[in-house]
Design a protein around this motif. Structure first.
Motif, short mmCIF file in Angstrom:
data_model
loop_
_atom_site.label_atom_id
_atom_site.label_comp_id
_atom_site.label_asym_id
_atom_site.label_seq_id
_atom_site.Cartn_x
_atom_site.Cartn_y
_atom_site.Cartn_z
N ALA A 1 0.83 -1.20 0.00
CA ALA A 1 0.00 0.00 0.00
C ALA A 1 0.87 1.25 0.00
O ALA A 1 1.98 1.27 0.54
N THR A 2 0.33 2.32 -0.62
CA THR A 2 1.03 3.60 -0.67
C THR A 2 0.31 4.63 0.17
O THR A 2 -0.88 4.46 0.53
N MET A 3 0.99 5.74 0.45
CA MET A 3 0.37 6.82 1.20
C MET A 3 -0.82 7.39 0.42
O MET A 3 -1.84 7.77 1.02
N LYS A 4 -0.71 7.44 -0.90
CA LYS A 4 -1.81 7.96 -1.71
C LYS A 4 -3.05 7.10 -1.56
O LYS A 4 -4.18 7.63 -1.45
N GLN A 5 -2.88 5.78 -1.53
CA GLN A 5 -4.02 4.88 -1.36
C GLN A 5 -4.66 5.06 0.01
O GLN A 5 -5.90 5.02 0.14
N VAL A 6 -3.84 5.25 1.03
CA VAL A 6 -4.37 5.50 2.38
C VAL A 6 -5.19 6.79 2.37
O VAL A 6 -6.31 6.85 2.93
N ALA A 7 -4.65 7.83 1.76
CA ALA A 7 -5.34 9.12 1.72
C ALA A 7 -6.69 9.01 1.01
O ALA A 7 -7.71 9.55 1.47
N GLU B 1 -5.97 -1.39 8.08
CA GLU B 1 -6.68 -2.22 7.11
C GLU B 1 -5.79 -2.57 5.92
O GLU B 1 -5.75 -3.72 5.45
N LEU B 2 -5.06 -1.58 5.41
CA LEU B 2 -4.21 -1.80 4.24
C LEU B 2 -2.81 -2.30 4.60
O LEU B 2 -2.01 -2.60 3.72
N ARG B 3 -2.55 -2.35 5.90
CA ARG B 3 -1.22 -2.76 6.39
C ARG B 3 -0.13 -1.88 5.79
O ARG B 3 0.92 -2.37 5.34
N TYR B 4 -0.41 -0.61 5.79
CA TYR B 4 0.52 0.36 5.22
C TYR B 4 1.74 0.54 6.12
O TYR B 4 1.60 0.69 7.34
N ILE B 5 2.94 0.50 5.52
CA ILE B 5 4.19 0.70 6.25
C ILE B 5 4.85 1.96 5.69
O ILE B 5 5.19 2.00 4.50
N PRO B 6 5.04 3.00 6.50
CA PRO B 6 5.67 4.22 6.00
C PRO B 6 7.07 3.94 5.47
O PRO B 6 7.79 3.08 5.97
N SER B 7 7.46 4.68 4.45
CA SER B 7 8.77 4.51 3.83
C SER B 7 9.85 5.16 4.67
O SER B 7 9.86 6.38 4.85
N ALA B 8 10.76 4.32 5.20
CA ALA B 8 11.88 4.86 5.98
C ALA B 8 12.80 5.70 5.10
O ALA B 8 13.38 6.69 5.54
#
Length: 335
Positions: free
Chosen positions: A2-8, A42-49
């Motif tokens: 998942a990406t930040m855009k998808q989360v948004a 829900e999306l199991r989003y992991i922020p990009s280090a």
């Protein structure tokens, strides 16, 4: 992934709002925050280090370069480094040079490319290329056990002279006068310090140093085995041997057993480091215990402080070792 855009999009907010929720950098309404956190889960989003490091100019990652990960001493030091680093919010990337200066330099460049915030170095050898490399990079660094010529850095070590002195003094107290030393490479500071302590103790006791009683090996069990074989083949062989690390002592005990020499009846043996294996050797090994976990913790703490305060005065710390008496040493029985 998942990406930040998808989360948004799914949380019906902007990517900027998602970023503020993740980094807690601005007040966000409770309703929006809960939606963002719910979608992240829900999306199991992991922020990009990587993205965060580019923005903050910090990766919260430390690089560590060691000469040989097969030596249990380094494993126990690393544990202390990892424990302290984790508490301070840092991760560790570990590289092993296998005592190869060229591989050491290559790995240091790789660590720099990974944008580490600081470097912990147990050098495989000091040379002009290494000195220049470290000077050119200008990264916060801490040297452990082994200084690098021409490099100004914080330095953490144990008192190797004191340790070699205490080991030899203990053998002298047991009545031994024919005391040999199996040292590490003569190019390494820890090995040289332990030999210096050995010689000081002999001199204080009025015992002349015998060149044939000093053998330089490589800090490995096989090196210890070979060195003990040489000493036991002498016509006037020693009654006690100080091995300047536990691996060489344990290898040496195997050589003694193979030669029919009983430990400690015929030969007393003392090691150095007090690795976990020392108490399980046969017989359990008398040794000089280095404060390995404390060295690791202090190293990590010193590096993190250096990252925060790059212009602070350089720090040098020398920790004390301690004699641990087990069953591989005994009083000399006069014939």
């Amino acid at each position: 992934m998942a990406t930040m855009k998808q989360v948004a999009e799914k949380a019906r907010v902007s990517t900027t709002t998602v970023s503020h929720v993740i980094n807690n950098t601005r007040v966000v309404s409770e309703d929006a925050r809960e939606r963002v956190l719910s979608v992240i889960q829900e999306l199991r989003y992991i922020p990009s280090a990587v993205a965060r490091s580019l923005k903050n100019d910090r990766t919260h990652t430390l690089g560590m370069m060691i000469p040989n990960n097969s030596n249990p001493y380094f494993a126990e030091v690393i544990q202390g480094i990892e424990d302290a680093s984790f508490k301070l919010g840092y991760n560790i990337i570990l590289c092993n040079s296998y005592d190869d200066p060229k591989k050491q330099a290559a790995y240091i460049r790789v660590l720099m490319e990974k944008r580490i915030d600081g470097l912990i170095l147990v050098s495989s050898g000091s040379d002009e290329d290494l000195s220049q490399l470290l000077a050119d990079e200008g990264i916060p660094k801490v040297l452990v056990d082994r200084e690098v010529t021409g490099v100004a850095a914080d330095f953490i070590e144990a008192d190797h002279v004191q340790g070699g002195y205490e080991a030899t003094r203990y053998l002298l107290s047991l009545g031994h006068h024919k005391i040999a030393c199996v040292a590490g490479p003569d190019t390494l500071l820890p090995s040289g310090g332990r030999v210096t302590g050995y010689m000081q103790a002999l001199k204080e006791a009025g015992i002349a140093f015998r060149p044939d009683y000093l053998i330089h090996a490589d800090f490995t069990s096989q090196g210890g085995y070979n060195a003990f074989q040489q000493l036991l083949a002498l016509s006037d062989r020693p009654t006690a041997i100080f091995a300047s690390n536990d691996l060489m002592a344990i290898g040496g005990i195997c050589a003694a057993n193979a030669a029919g020499v009983s430990i400690p009846k015929d030969l007393s043996v003392i090691g150095y480091d007090d690795i976990a294996l020392a108490s399980f050797s046969n017989p359990p090994l008398t040794t000089i215990a280095q404060p390995k976990h404390a060295i690791g913790q202090l190293t990590a703490q010193t590096l993190v402080k250096r990252i925060a305060e790059p212009d602070a005065p350089l720090r040098r710390e020398m920790l004390k070792s301690a004699l641990i008496i087990r069953q591989s040493t005994a009083a000399l029985v006069q014939a």
